[in-house]
Design a protein around this motif. Structure first.
Motif, mmCIF file in Angstrom:
data_model
loop_
_atom_site.group_PDB
_atom_site.id
_atom_site.type_symbol
_atom_site.label_atom_id
_atom_site.label_comp_id
_atom_site.label_asym_id
_atom_site.label_seq_id
_atom_site.Cartn_x
_atom_site.Cartn_y
_atom_site.Cartn_z
ATOM 1 N N UNK A 122 -9.529 10.431 -10.719
ATOM 2 C CA UNK A 122 -9.575 11.381 -11.816
ATOM 3 C C UNK A 122 -10.239 12.685 -11.410
ATOM 4 N N UNK A 123 -9.851 13.746 -12.073
ATOM 5 C CA UNK A 123 -10.492 15.042 -11.836
ATOM 6 C C UNK A 123 -11.685 15.165 -12.766
ATOM 7 N N UNK A 175 -5.689 7.310 -24.082
ATOM 8 C CA UNK A 175 -6.712 6.606 -23.313
ATOM 9 C C UNK A 175 -6.110 5.476 -22.478
ATOM 10 N N UNK A 176 -5.128 4.774 -23.040
ATOM 11 C CA UNK A 176 -4.497 3.712 -22.250
ATOM 12 C C UNK A 176 -3.807 4.299 -21.025
ATOM 13 N N UNK A 177 -3.166 5.441 -21.203
ATOM 14 C CA UNK A 177 -2.537 6.095 -20.059
ATOM 15 C C UNK A 177 -3.555 6.525 -19.028
ATOM 16 N N UNK A 178 -4.633 7.134 -19.485
ATOM 17 C CA UNK A 178 -5.685 7.584 -18.563
ATOM 18 C C UNK A 178 -6.330 6.406 -17.847
ATOM 19 N N UNK A 197 -11.824 3.855 -19.018
ATOM 20 C CA UNK A 197 -11.283 4.919 -18.159
ATOM 21 C C UNK A 197 -12.326 5.405 -17.160
ATOM 22 N N UNK A 198 -13.570 5.538 -17.593
ATOM 23 C CA UNK A 198 -14.633 5.943 -16.672
ATOM 24 C C UNK A 198 -14.865 4.869 -15.609
ATOM 25 N N UNK A 199 -14.770 3.603 -16.013
ATOM 26 C CA UNK A 199 -15.003 2.512 -15.066
ATOM 27 C C UNK A 199 -13.950 2.502 -13.970
ATOM 28 N N UNK A 200 -12.673 2.650 -14.339
ATOM 29 C CA UNK A 200 -11.629 2.606 -13.313
ATOM 30 C C UNK A 200 -11.723 3.805 -12.383
ATOM 31 N N UNK A 231 -0.228 9.750 -15.464
ATOM 32 C CA UNK A 231 0.043 10.437 -14.201
ATOM 33 C C UNK A 231 -1.170 11.263 -13.792
ATOM 34 N N UNK A 232 -1.283 11.525 -12.492
ATOM 35 C CA UNK A 232 -2.309 12.460 -12.051
ATOM 36 C C UNK A 232 -2.068 13.798 -12.747
ATOM 37 N N UNK A 233 -3.076 14.330 -13.457
ATOM 38 C CA UNK A 233 -2.817 15.509 -14.285
ATOM 39 C C UNK A 233 -2.582 16.777 -13.469
#
Length: 433
Positions: free
Chosen positions: A357-358, A348-351, A383-386, A322-324
């Motif tokens: 991302x913030x 990490x899978x969730x992120x 995660x950085x790529x997405x 979820x958006x944190x």
């Protein structure tokens, strides 16, 4: 292997393959024409030897798809009797009686098929697999013999191991029999005093819920499964069985699942708590956006601090997707350096499912790139790529060369996708399919 052309040689080779549990060789010999029904000097057949050998995969291979019209009634009865006698006496006890051997048997669990395992017993110089319950169940189904539902439940629940061949065979047949009578008799065992039988019936409901075996009454069965699971959750007292019920509810479209999850989040048994996050991880409809209520977020934060690593991992996987919010950001550093590696990977899978991302999260991901675990580095890079982070190329450089086990892994081509979105002259798609 070179298949023998002489019928006697072919049957001898087939018997050798049966004795060695060499399924690949047996299938090759059958395709080359070896006769599984050939009567041997001792009066047996290769198929009978496979039945007595206790490997359902081997017995099914020799049984073939046309067994009922192919085999005379007397031979079908002989096969059924053999499987039943071995099953009822017990493979180890039967082997001890036949060999006269004293002392302990050597028992090892082996893979019999892609999804099932079986004990392999060696005693007195003979070896047998204790899958005769599955062999009997498969033979009955092939010969159109409808075993009593109670007997199938007893076979399926005999072992607590969920991957046991006997359990898999009983589940398959019960799921293939689509009558309301069979269904009613099977699910009535959810009230049985034996928790092993109740746990087995949870899987009976799950198989029906998945709808793999029939479509004509899928809607009715789905409603029945949902109703039974909701009622069952309120009644179940055994923690192990309750965990299975909650796992099944996590696969069902039941509006009450959020309320059930909130009620069970504080259960004293971790085997129950670890299935609670899955009750919150759903979308009410295909075109809806999942929105976690404030109560659910609070429950997940508590579960992310649970003493049990499995509970933390399950909760982190849902909350990180979820958006944190501010309270979530305070949790993420601890989750990403949790001593349980599964917690880190699930986080990490969730992120990896959050595209916006913030900055605080991106910085935490960059720190993960220094991990000694390549799986963690790959998860962080993805995660950085997405998030279209400009540090994505450097992140994937830190991941290092990926082995063949990552072939087809959606995270492995994250750099290519990042370059494509950002028009950075990507190389050809590594997986055009």
């Amino acid at each position: 292997m070179t298949e023998p052309t002489d019928p006697d040689e072919a049957v001898a080779a087939l018997c050798a393959a049966v004795a060695a549990y060499d399924q690949e060789a047996a299938r090759a010999l059958l395709e080359a024409g070896a006769d599984p029904d050939r009567v041997l000097p001792d009066g047996s057949t290769p198929l009978l030897r496979a039945v007595e050998g206790g490997s359902p995969a081997m017995a099914t291979a020799l049984l073939g798809h046309d067994a009922r019209p192919r085999l005379p009634e007397a031979e079908r009865g002989r096969l059924l009797d053999a499987a039943r006698e071995w099953y009822e006496e017990g493979a180890q006890e039967r082997l001890r009686r036949l060999t006269g051997a004293a002392g302990p048997a050597d028992v090892a669990w082996v893979t019999d098929s892609e999804y099932a395992t079986v004990p392999e017993i060696t005693l007195g110089g003979r070896r047998v697999r204790a899958g005769h319950g599955a062999v009997l169940t498969d033979l009955e189904w092939a010969f159109r013999v409808l075993a009593p539902v109670a007997e199938l439940v007893a076979r399926g629940a005999r072992s607590p191991r969920t991957e046991h061949v006997d359990r898999n065979a009983a589940l398959y047949v019960l799921s293939s029999r689509v009558s309301a009578q069979t269904w009613g008799q099977a699910v009535a065992f959810r009230h049985d005093p034996d928790p092993l039988r109740r746990a087995f019936v949870v899987d009976v409901v799950r198989y029906r819920l998945w709808g793999w075996f029939e479509t004509a009454h899928a809607g009715w069965y789905e409603k029945e499964c949902n109703r039974i699971l909701v009622e069952w959750e309120a009644e179940e007292t055994d923690a192990g069985v309750l965990g299975g019920v909650l796992e099944a509810l996590g696969e069902a479209e039941v509006p009450a699942r959020e309320a059930i999850g909130l009620r069970r989040a504080g259960h004293p048994e971790p085997g129950v708590r670890r299935w609670v996050p899955g009750l919150f991880d759903w979308w009410p409809s295909e075109d809806a956006t999942r929105v976690l209520s404030p109560e659910v977020r609070r429950a997940l934060r508590v579960l992310c601090r649970d003493e049990d690593g499995g509970v933390r991992a399950a909760a982190a996987g849902v909350l990180a997707g979820e958006e944190p919010q501010e309270e979530d950001l305070a949790l993420l550093p601890d989750l990403l350096r949790d001593p349980d590696p599964e917690v880190v990977l699930r986080t990490l899978r969730g992120l990896g499912s959050v595209t916006r991302g913030v900055p605080e999260v991106a910085e935490l991901l960059v720190r993960c790139l220094d991990s000694d675990d390549q799986e963690v580095r790959l998860g962080a890079a993805h995660c950085l790529a997405v998030r279209d982070d400009p540090r994505t190329p450097e992140a994937y450089a830190k991941v290092g060369p990926l082995g063949p086990e990552y072939e087809g892994d959606y995270r492995a081509d994250g750099l290519w996708r990042w370059k494509w979105r950002n028009m950075r002259d990507p190389e050809p798609d590594p997986d055009p399919s």
